[in-house]
Design a protein around this motif. Structure first.
Motif, PDB file in Angstrom:
ATOM      1  N   VAL A  20       0.873  -1.181   0.000  1.00  0.00           N
ATOM      2  CA  VAL A  20       0.000   0.000   0.000  1.00  0.00           C
ATOM      3  C   VAL A  20       0.904   1.224   0.000  1.00  0.00           C
ATOM      4  CG1 VAL A  20      -1.827   1.268   1.175  1.00  0.00           C
ATOM      5  CG2 VAL A  20      -1.764  -1.226   1.312  1.00  0.00           C
ATOM      6  N   GLY A  80       4.888   4.545  -4.286  1.00  0.00           N
ATOM      7  CA  GLY A  80       5.747   5.611  -4.802  1.00  0.00           C
ATOM      8  C   GLY A  80       7.201   5.184  -4.871  1.00  0.00           C
ATOM      9  N   CYS A  84      -1.822  -1.298  -3.899  1.00  0.00           N
ATOM     10  CA  CYS A  84      -2.866  -0.304  -3.659  1.00  0.00           C
ATOM     11  C   CYS A  84      -2.215   1.073  -3.592  1.00  0.00           C
ATOM     12  CB  CYS A  84      -3.587  -0.620  -2.350  1.00  0.00           C
ATOM     13  SG  CYS A  84      -4.857   0.579  -1.921  1.00  0.00           S
ATOM     14  N   LEU A 116      -3.462   5.523  -4.239  1.00  0.00           N
ATOM     15  CA  LEU A 116      -4.513   6.445  -4.665  1.00  0.00           C
ATOM     16  C   LEU A 116      -4.303   6.890  -6.104  1.00  0.00           C
ATOM     17  CD1 LEU A 116      -4.724   8.700  -1.467  1.00  0.00           C
ATOM     18  CD2 LEU A 116      -6.043   6.644  -2.032  1.00  0.00           C
ATOM     19  N   SER A 117      -3.088   6.718  -6.608  1.00  0.00           N
ATOM     20  CA  SER A 117      -2.718   7.228  -7.933  1.00  0.00           C
ATOM     21  C   SER A 117      -2.588   6.082  -8.949  1.00  0.00           C
ATOM     22  CB  SER A 117      -1.386   7.975  -7.803  1.00  0.00           C
ATOM     23  OG  SER A 117      -0.656   7.927  -8.992  1.00  0.00           O
ATOM     24  N   THR A 131       3.087   4.641   2.279  1.00  0.00           N
ATOM     25  CA  THR A 131       2.398   5.895   1.986  1.00  0.00           C
ATOM     26  C   THR A 131       3.178   7.031   2.661  1.00  0.00           C
ATOM     27  OG1 THR A 131       1.130   5.786   4.011  1.00  0.00           O
ATOM     28  CG2 THR A 131       0.164   4.700   2.081  1.00  0.00           C
ATOM     29  N   TYR A 161       6.145  15.145  -9.165  1.00  0.00           N
ATOM     30  CA  TYR A 161       6.143  14.738  -7.763  1.00  0.00           C
ATOM     31  C   TYR A 161       5.633  15.839  -6.828  1.00  0.00           C
ATOM     32  CZ  TYR A 161       7.923  12.144  -3.736  1.00  0.00           C
ATOM     33  OH  TYR A 161       8.042  11.429  -2.569  1.00  0.00           O
ATOM     34  N   ARG A 175       7.250  15.734   2.058  1.00  0.00           N
ATOM     35  CA  ARG A 175       8.214  15.739   3.168  1.00  0.00           C
ATOM     36  C   ARG A 175       8.362  17.099   3.835  1.00  0.00           C
ATOM     37  NH1 ARG A 175       9.850  11.657   0.076  1.00  0.00           N
ATOM     38  NH2 ARG A 175      10.852   9.853   1.068  1.00  0.00           N
TER      39      ARG A 175
HETATM   40  N1  LIG Z   1      13.578   3.259   4.318  1.00  0.00           N
HETATM   41  C1  LIG Z   1      13.944   4.192   3.453  1.00  0.00           C
HETATM   42  O1  LIG Z   1      15.101   4.315   3.084  1.00  0.00           O
HETATM   43  C2  LIG Z   1      12.895   5.102   2.909  1.00  0.00           C
HETATM   44  C3  LIG Z   1      13.156   5.845   1.743  1.00  0.00           C
HETATM   45  C4  LIG Z   1      12.151   6.668   1.246  1.00  0.00           C
HETATM   46  C5  LIG Z   1      10.938   6.758   1.883  1.00  0.00           C
HETATM   47  N2  LIG Z   1      10.705   6.051   3.022  1.00  0.00           N
HETATM   48  C6  LIG Z   1       9.414   6.143   3.700  1.00  0.00           C
HETATM   49  O2  LIG Z   1       8.456   5.508   2.847  1.00  0.00           O
HETATM   50  C7  LIG Z   1       7.230   6.203   2.854  1.00  0.00           C
HETATM   51  C8  LIG Z   1       6.899   6.631   1.442  1.00  0.00           C
HETATM   52  O3  LIG Z   1       7.912   7.480   0.946  1.00  0.00           O
HETATM   53  P1  LIG Z   1       8.132   7.676  -0.629  1.00  0.00           P
HETATM   54  O4  LIG Z   1       9.361   8.483  -0.769  1.00  0.00           O
HETATM   55  O5  LIG Z   1       8.068   6.385  -1.333  1.00  0.00           O
HETATM   56  O6  LIG Z   1       6.859   8.572  -0.979  1.00  0.00           O
HETATM   57  P2  LIG Z   1       6.200   8.831  -2.395  1.00  0.00           P
HETATM   58  O7  LIG Z   1       5.562  10.161  -2.317  1.00  0.00           O
HETATM   59  O8  LIG Z   1       7.185   8.594  -3.492  1.00  0.00           O
HETATM   60  O9  LIG Z   1       5.095   7.701  -2.508  1.00  0.00           O
HETATM   61  C9  LIG Z   1       3.983   7.646  -1.656  1.00  0.00           C
HETATM   62  C10 LIG Z   1       2.845   6.965  -2.425  1.00  0.00           C
HETATM   63  O10 LIG Z   1       1.760   6.758  -1.519  1.00  0.00           O
HETATM   64  C11 LIG Z   1       0.542   7.014  -2.227  1.00  0.00           C
HETATM   65  N3  LIG Z   1      -0.491   7.283  -1.244  1.00  0.00           N
HETATM   66  C12 LIG Z   1      -0.729   8.401  -0.521  1.00  0.00           C
HETATM   67  N4  LIG Z   1      -1.729   8.197   0.351  1.00  0.00           N
HETATM   68  C13 LIG Z   1      -2.155   6.929   0.157  1.00  0.00           C
HETATM   69  C14 LIG Z   1      -3.178   6.143   0.747  1.00  0.00           C
HETATM   70  N5  LIG Z   1      -3.956   6.614   1.727  1.00  0.00           N
HETATM   71  N6  LIG Z   1      -3.348   4.888   0.305  1.00  0.00           N
HETATM   72  C15 LIG Z   1      -2.561   4.371  -0.681  1.00  0.00           C
HETATM   73  N7  LIG Z   1      -1.568   5.086  -1.277  1.00  0.00           N
HETATM   74  C16 LIG Z   1      -1.381   6.339  -0.853  1.00  0.00           C
HETATM   75  C17 LIG Z   1       0.889   8.170  -3.149  1.00  0.00           C
HETATM   76  O11 LIG Z   1      -0.031   8.267  -4.221  1.00  0.00           O
HETATM   77  C18 LIG Z   1       2.292   7.806  -3.587  1.00  0.00           C
HETATM   78  O12 LIG Z   1       2.289   7.032  -4.776  1.00  0.00           O
HETATM   79  C19 LIG Z   1       7.414   7.341   3.855  1.00  0.00           C
HETATM   80  O13 LIG Z   1       6.932   6.970   5.107  1.00  0.00           O
HETATM   81  C20 LIG Z   1       8.913   7.546   3.906  1.00  0.00           C
HETATM   82  O14 LIG Z   1       9.361   8.085   5.132  1.00  0.00           O
HETATM   83  C21 LIG Z   1      11.662   5.224   3.526  1.00  0.00           C
END
Ligand SMILES: NC(=O)c1ccc[n+]([C@@H]2O[C@H](COP(=O)([O-])OP(=O)(O)OC[C@H]3O[C@@H](n4cnc5c(N)ncnc54)[C@H](O)[C@@H]3O)[C@@H](O)[C@H]2O)c1
Length: 346
Positions: free
Chosen positions: A13, A16, A39, A41-42, A78, A175, A179
């Protein structure tokens, strides 16, 4: 990995950057798991996840996702604001959850997630992939074997460049940078980056941090959350921590280092914190000699993490990192943020 064990069937879920570029490939490469449902939203985010397999369910509807036949484990990635709602819905559906860091925006929100998982009797873990980086696993062994002697302090610098319009390399142009929204992220550089360091210290030393205090700054970027922070802390046995995080450090500067100092040795891991395998680990002795410490430079920390979680799901044994310790880390972050405000008001 035990042979002839059926694959654990995964869903994601939030599809991104980290899910698409790191975790979906890690599940595909894992020896004990297979991705069956997505899953988001996009629609474009759903479409961008490989493999381009028609049997893979792609849905914008969480209820439909929850009905996926055979689903056994779910990775949640997410934005932070959605972790709690999604993880609680998954727990209510009886599903084990591996949720990205920070577990939530606040310790209170995280406590609700832990309570929901406990009530449902389902596993919940924070996706601290860096626990599984082979350099960190090796460093933990060195510490536990006494190679560093009596550890006195840990110094971590974990930083990057995150301007207001930041986007992952793979998402340029479209994007939305959540953050830099306190509402979406729960804070800025500190809540995004410090969870990794706080967790690593406790994992490497095998003891909790009991005291933290932080100073934050809004120094370079023009947005409403911190773009830098320094946390100092102390573990239960007295080891000192100095942990700098930043969104205002140019990416070409040295910016990912983890140093553990004891009276018999100083270990330095460079470029091991982050999303990729590799980096280096060296050990300096009191006489000044420096040796390289070998570790597997190809192994993905994300792959090792999903394999460990799938193994726990399959065996029914607890994941080695219980949710109570992740909740403790969330409380440390809350404490750091509060103490920062108190200091700033003196
Ligand atoms: N462990 C790591 O190294 C690392 C690296 C990057 C991000 N993260 C964490 O991962 C998470 C996501 O970060 P990201 O950079 O991939 O973000 P992102 O913005 O690239 O992706 C987030 C995705 O979640 C979707 N989304 C938003 N609300 C939603 C919902 N209610 N249900 C389903 N999908 C939903 C968005 O449409 C988007 O595609 C964050 O918590 C971030 O802190 C961790």
């Amino acid at each position: 990995m035990p042979e002839n064990q059926p694959d654990v069937l995964w869903g994601i879920v939030g599809c991104g950057w980290v899910a698409r570029d790191y975790v979906a490939p890690a599940i595909a490469a894992s020896g004990n798991g297979r991705l069956i449902a997505l899953c988001d939203l996009s629609e474009p985010a759903l479409a961008a996840v490989q493999p381009n397999d028609t049997t893979l369910l792609r849905t914008t509807n969480l209820e439909e996702f929850l009905q996926t036949p055979g689903l056994q484990a779910v990775y949640v990635a997410t934005p932070n604001a959605h972790h709690a709602y999604v993880a609680q819905a998954l727990a209510a559906a009886g599903l084990p959850v591996l949720c990205e860091k920070p577990l939530a925006r606040t310790a209170t929100e995280a406590a609700g997630m832990v309570a929901a998982a406990e009530a449902a009797g389902t596993p919940l873990a924070t996706a601290f992939d860096q626990r599984f980086h082979p350099a960190h696993v090796r460093l933990r062994e060195l510490i536990q074997n006494g190679d560093l002697g009596r550890v006195t302090c840990v110094r971590i610098h974990y930083a990057c460049w995150t301007p207001a319009d930041w986007a992952p390399d793979t998402d340029q142009g479209t994007y939305q940078n959540w953050r830099i929204s306190a509402e979406q992220a729960g804070g800025g550089a500190m809540i995004d980056l410090a969870p990794h360091g706080l967790d690593l210290v406790q994992t490497l030393l095998d003891e909790p941090l009991t005291t933290v205090v932080a100073l934050t700054q809004q120094r370079i970027h023009d947005y409403p959350v911190d773009d830098g922070a320094v946390i100092i802390g102390q573990t239960a046995s007295g080891v000192l921590l100095s942990h700098a995080v930043a969104y205002n450090c140019p990416d070409n500067f040295p910016r990912r280092s983890l140093e553990v100092i004891g009276d018999l040795g100083r270990a330095l891991a460079v470029n091991t914190m982050g999303q990729t395998p590799g980096g280096s680990l060296t050990l300096t002795r009191p006489d000044g000699t420096v040796e390289d410490v070998a570790f597997d430079k190809e192994a993905s920390p994300f792959q090792r993490q999903v394999e460990a979680f799938a193994e726990a799901v399959h065996s029914g044994q607890p994941f080695p990192f219980p949710p109570a310790r992740d909740l403790h880390t969330m409380r440390l972050l809350d404490l750091a943020a509060t103490k920062s405000q108190e200091l700033a008001s003196l």
